[in-house]
Write a protein that holds these residues in place. Structure first.
Motif, PDB file in Angstrom:
ATOM      1  N   SER A 185      33.135  88.937  75.406  1.00 42.38           N
ATOM      2  CA  SER A 185      32.597  90.306  75.359  1.00 42.38           C
ATOM      3  C   SER A 185      31.701  90.526  74.151  1.00 42.38           C
ATOM      4  O   SER A 185      30.607  91.088  74.260  1.00 42.38           O
ATOM      5  N   ARG A 186      32.161  90.089  72.980  1.00 44.26           N
ATOM      6  CA  ARG A 186      31.381  90.303  71.763  1.00 44.26           C
ATOM      7  C   ARG A 186      30.074  89.530  71.801  1.00 44.26           C
ATOM      8  O   ARG A 186      29.008  90.044  71.425  1.00 44.26           O
ATOM      9  N   ASP A 187      30.124  88.280  72.264  1.00 35.96           N
ATOM     10  CA  ASP A 187      28.921  87.451  72.323  1.00 35.96           C
ATOM     11  C   ASP A 187      27.878  88.053  73.249  1.00 35.96           C
ATOM     12  O   ASP A 187      26.689  88.070  72.939  1.00 35.96           O
ATOM     13  N   PHE A 188      28.326  88.538  74.413  1.00 36.63           N
ATOM     14  CA  PHE A 188      27.392  89.098  75.386  1.00 36.63           C
ATOM     15  C   PHE A 188      26.816  90.412  74.879  1.00 36.63           C
ATOM     16  O   PHE A 188      25.606  90.644  74.964  1.00 36.63           O
ATOM     17  N   ALA A 189      27.673  91.286  74.350  1.00 39.62           N
ATOM     18  CA  ALA A 189      27.234  92.606  73.912  1.00 39.62           C
ATOM     19  C   ALA A 189      26.296  92.539  72.710  1.00 39.62           C
ATOM     20  O   ALA A 189      25.424  93.393  72.545  1.00 39.62           O
ATOM     21  N   SER A 190      26.465  91.511  71.863  1.00 41.85           N
ATOM     22  CA  SER A 190      25.631  91.379  70.669  1.00 41.85           C
ATOM     23  C   SER A 190      24.520  90.340  70.847  1.00 41.85           C
ATOM     24  O   SER A 190      23.797  90.041  69.904  1.00 41.85           O
ATOM     25  N   TYR A 191      24.398  89.800  72.045  1.00 43.67           N
ATOM     26  CA  TYR A 191      23.389  88.775  72.353  1.00 43.67           C
ATOM     27  C   TYR A 191      23.458  87.603  71.376  1.00 43.67           C
ATOM     28  O   TYR A 191      22.431  87.085  70.935  1.00 43.67           O
ATOM     29  N   ASP A 192      24.681  87.188  71.067  1.00 42.17           N
ATOM     30  CA  ASP A 192      24.879  86.027  70.190  1.00 42.17           C
ATOM     31  C   ASP A 192      24.778  84.767  71.045  1.00 42.17           C
ATOM     32  O   ASP A 192      25.761  84.087  71.328  1.00 42.17           O
ATOM     33  N   VAL A 193      23.550  84.451  71.443  1.00 43.60           N
ATOM     34  CA  VAL A 193      23.334  83.356  72.399  1.00 43.60           C
ATOM     35  C   VAL A 193      23.653  81.997  71.787  1.00 43.60           C
ATOM     36  O   VAL A 193      24.079  81.079  72.497  1.00 43.60           O
ATOM     37  N   ASN A 194      23.451  81.852  70.479  1.00 44.00           N
ATOM     38  CA  ASN A 194      23.777  80.573  69.838  1.00 44.00           C
ATOM     39  C   ASN A 194      25.261  80.269  69.984  1.00 44.00           C
ATOM     40  O   ASN A 194      25.657  79.133  70.265  1.00 44.00           O
ATOM     41  N   ARG A 195      26.086  81.268  69.779  1.00 44.78           N
ATOM     42  CA  ARG A 195      27.539  81.078  69.893  1.00 44.78           C
ATOM     43  C   ARG A 195      27.921  80.722  71.334  1.00 44.78           C
ATOM     44  O   ARG A 195      28.804  79.895  71.569  1.00 44.78           O
ATOM     45  N   VAL A 196      27.245  81.345  72.290  1.00 43.14           N
ATOM     46  CA  VAL A 196      27.529  81.062  73.694  1.00 43.14           C
ATOM     47  C   VAL A 196      27.140  79.623  74.038  1.00 43.14           C
ATOM     48  O   VAL A 196      27.884  78.905  74.712  1.00 43.14           O
ATOM     49  N   ILE A 197      25.975  79.200  73.582  1.00 43.25           N
ATOM     50  CA  ILE A 197      25.516  77.842  73.860  1.00 43.25           C
ATOM     51  C   ILE A 197      26.446  76.815  73.200  1.00 43.25           C
ATOM     52  O   ILE A 197      26.820  75.814  73.818  1.00 43.25           O
ATOM     53  N   ASN A 198      26.826  77.056  71.957  1.00 49.65           N
ATOM     54  CA  ASN A 198      27.744  76.147  71.275  1.00 49.65           C
ATOM     55  C   ASN A 198      29.074  76.057  72.011  1.00 49.65           C
ATOM     56  O   ASN A 198      29.643  74.968  72.175  1.00 49.65           O
ATOM     57  N   ARG A 199      29.581  77.195  72.453  1.00 53.53           N
ATOM     58  CA  ARG A 199      30.843  77.201  73.181  1.00 53.53           C
ATOM     59  C   ARG A 199      30.704  76.473  74.513  1.00 53.53           C
ATOM     60  O   ARG A 199      31.603  75.755  74.951  1.00 53.53           O
ATOM     61  N   LEU A 200      29.558  76.664  75.173  1.00 53.23           N
ATOM     62  CA  LEU A 200      29.305  76.000  76.449  1.00 53.23           C
ATOM     63  C   LEU A 200      29.329  74.487  76.279  1.00 53.23           C
ATOM     64  O   LEU A 200      29.930  73.769  77.082  1.00 53.23           O
ATOM     65  N   VAL A 201      28.695  73.997  75.223  1.00 53.13           N
ATOM     66  CA  VAL A 201      28.661  72.561  74.963  1.00 53.13           C
ATOM     67  C   VAL A 201      30.071  72.019  74.754  1.00 53.13           C
ATOM     68  O   VAL A 201      30.447  70.970  75.283  1.00 53.13           O
ATOM     69  N   ARG A 202      30.877  72.756  73.996  1.00 56.73           N
ATOM     70  CA  ARG A 202      32.265  72.332  73.785  1.00 56.73           C
ATOM     71  C   ARG A 202      33.071  72.406  75.076  1.00 56.73           C
ATOM     72  O   ARG A 202      33.904  71.551  75.359  1.00 56.73           O
ATOM     73  N   PHE A 203      32.808  73.442  75.870  1.00 57.87           N
ATOM     74  CA  PHE A 203      33.520  73.654  77.126  1.00 57.87           C
ATOM     75  C   PHE A 203      33.230  72.534  78.122  1.00 57.87           C
ATOM     76  O   PHE A 203      34.123  72.020  78.793  1.00 57.87           O
ATOM     77  N   THR A 204      31.955  72.174  78.223  1.00 54.23           N
ATOM     78  CA  THR A 204      31.551  71.184  79.221  1.00 54.23           C
ATOM     79  C   THR A 204      31.858  69.758  78.776  1.00 54.23           C
ATOM     80  O   THR A 204      31.997  68.865  79.613  1.00 54.23           O
ATOM     81  N   GLY A 205      31.914  69.560  77.458  1.00 53.62           N
ATOM     82  CA  GLY A 205      32.187  68.223  76.961  1.00 53.62           C
ATOM     83  C   GLY A 205      31.054  67.249  77.265  1.00 53.62           C
ATOM     84  O   GLY A 205      31.269  66.055  77.424  1.00 53.62           O
ATOM     85  N   VAL A 206      29.817  67.770  77.346  1.00 53.60           N
ATOM     86  CA  VAL A 206      28.683  66.907  77.685  1.00 53.60           C
ATOM     87  C   VAL A 206      28.403  65.940  76.542  1.00 53.60           C
ATOM     88  O   VAL A 206      28.657  66.227  75.375  1.00 53.60           O
ATOM     89  N   SER A 207      27.853  64.796  76.900  1.00 57.17           N
ATOM     90  CA  SER A 207      27.507  63.811  75.877  1.00 57.17           C
ATOM     91  C   SER A 207      26.152  64.137  75.287  1.00 57.17           C
ATOM     92  O   SER A 207      25.291  64.724  75.934  1.00 57.17           O
ATOM     93  N   VAL A 208      25.943  63.778  74.034  1.00 61.08           N
ATOM     94  CA  VAL A 208      24.682  64.048  73.392  1.00 61.08           C
ATOM     95  C   VAL A 208      23.692  62.925  73.664  1.00 61.08           C
ATOM     96  O   VAL A 208      24.075  61.809  73.973  1.00 61.08           O
ATOM     97  N   ALA A 209      22.437  63.255  73.504  1.00 60.32           N
ATOM     98  CA  ALA A 209      21.388  62.255  73.782  1.00 60.32           C
ATOM     99  C   ALA A 209      21.382  61.180  72.708  1.00 60.32           C
ATOM    100  O   ALA A 209      21.736  61.430  71.566  1.00 60.32           O
TER     101      ALA A 209
END
Length: 209
Positions: A185-209
């Motif tokens: 809620s806080r990330d969306f309401a404050s448009y903290d897109v960096n935090r969302v992207i960082n969390r997404l990367v941790r959530f997905t567990g994708v490998s880095v290039a």
């Protein structure tokens, strides 16, 4: 019966907030304000169990926090209001930096952001895309109403649910598994897109290039 429950919940929230020592009831019916040195915060109650949470920066006049939602259940409504007050009370809030190296995935990724109508998620998706393009990260982001998710989900790697429809997370997880996550809620309401992207990367567990 469901609508009566929502109205009852909204009424309960109103009276709880109005009873707070720092609350000020506006002359306009259904508006409660909270003020501190940095912010002027408003909770606005509309018909059909709709609520708006907004925080204005007194110095700049900008709105660093805005969220509207339907008061459907105590848990989700409470989560939104908690995020509202956490932002309101925070001092010297530091913006999270994008972890560029972790976000450089080895393959292109497509994300779908969804809310009730698709309007607020469209601006959020635009803000995320803009932040990514500045770093050269290959992630494409689109936004739609939740009514379009079933039709489009196969075209996307991950689906991000806005707070307004976070209550649907169990339903979509059952359908589509771990490709679905809810935006805080806080990330969306404050448009903290960096935090969302960082969390997404941790959530997905994708490998880095």
């Amino acid at each position: 019966m469901e609508e009566r429950k929502r109205k009852s919940l909204q009424c309960e929230i109103y009276h709880r907030l109005a009873s707070m020592n720092c609350a000020r009831i506006r002359q306009k019916c259904g508006v409660i304000s909270f003020t501190n040195e940095a912010y002027e915060a408003l909770v606005i109650f509309h018909e059909n169990s709709l609520m708006e949470l907004s925080i204005e920066d007194k110095k700049t006049g900008q709105i660093p926090f805005y969220l509207h939602f339907e008061a459907r259940d105590p848990q989700s409504a409470g989560s939104h209001i908690q995020a509202f007050f956490e932002f309101f009370k925070a001092k010297n809030r530091a913006e999270e930096q994008l972890d560029v190296e972790a976000a450089k995935v080895s393959r292109p990724m497509k994300l779908l952001v969804s809310c009730t109508s698709g309007l607020t998620s469209s601006y959020f998706a635009y803000t995320m895309q803009n932040a990514l393009e500045k770093t050269g990260i290959d992630i494409t982001i689109d936004a739609v109403s939740y009514t379009e998710i079933d039709r489009l989900e196969g075209q996307y790697d991950y689906i991000l649910l806005a707070p307004q429809i976070a209550y649907k997370l169990p339903e979509y997880r059952q359908k589509y598994g771990d490709k679905v996550m809810a935006v805080d809620s806080r990330d969306f309401a404050s448009y903290d897109v960096n935090r969302v992207i960082n969390r997404l990367v941790r959530f997905t567990g994708v490998s880095v290039a």
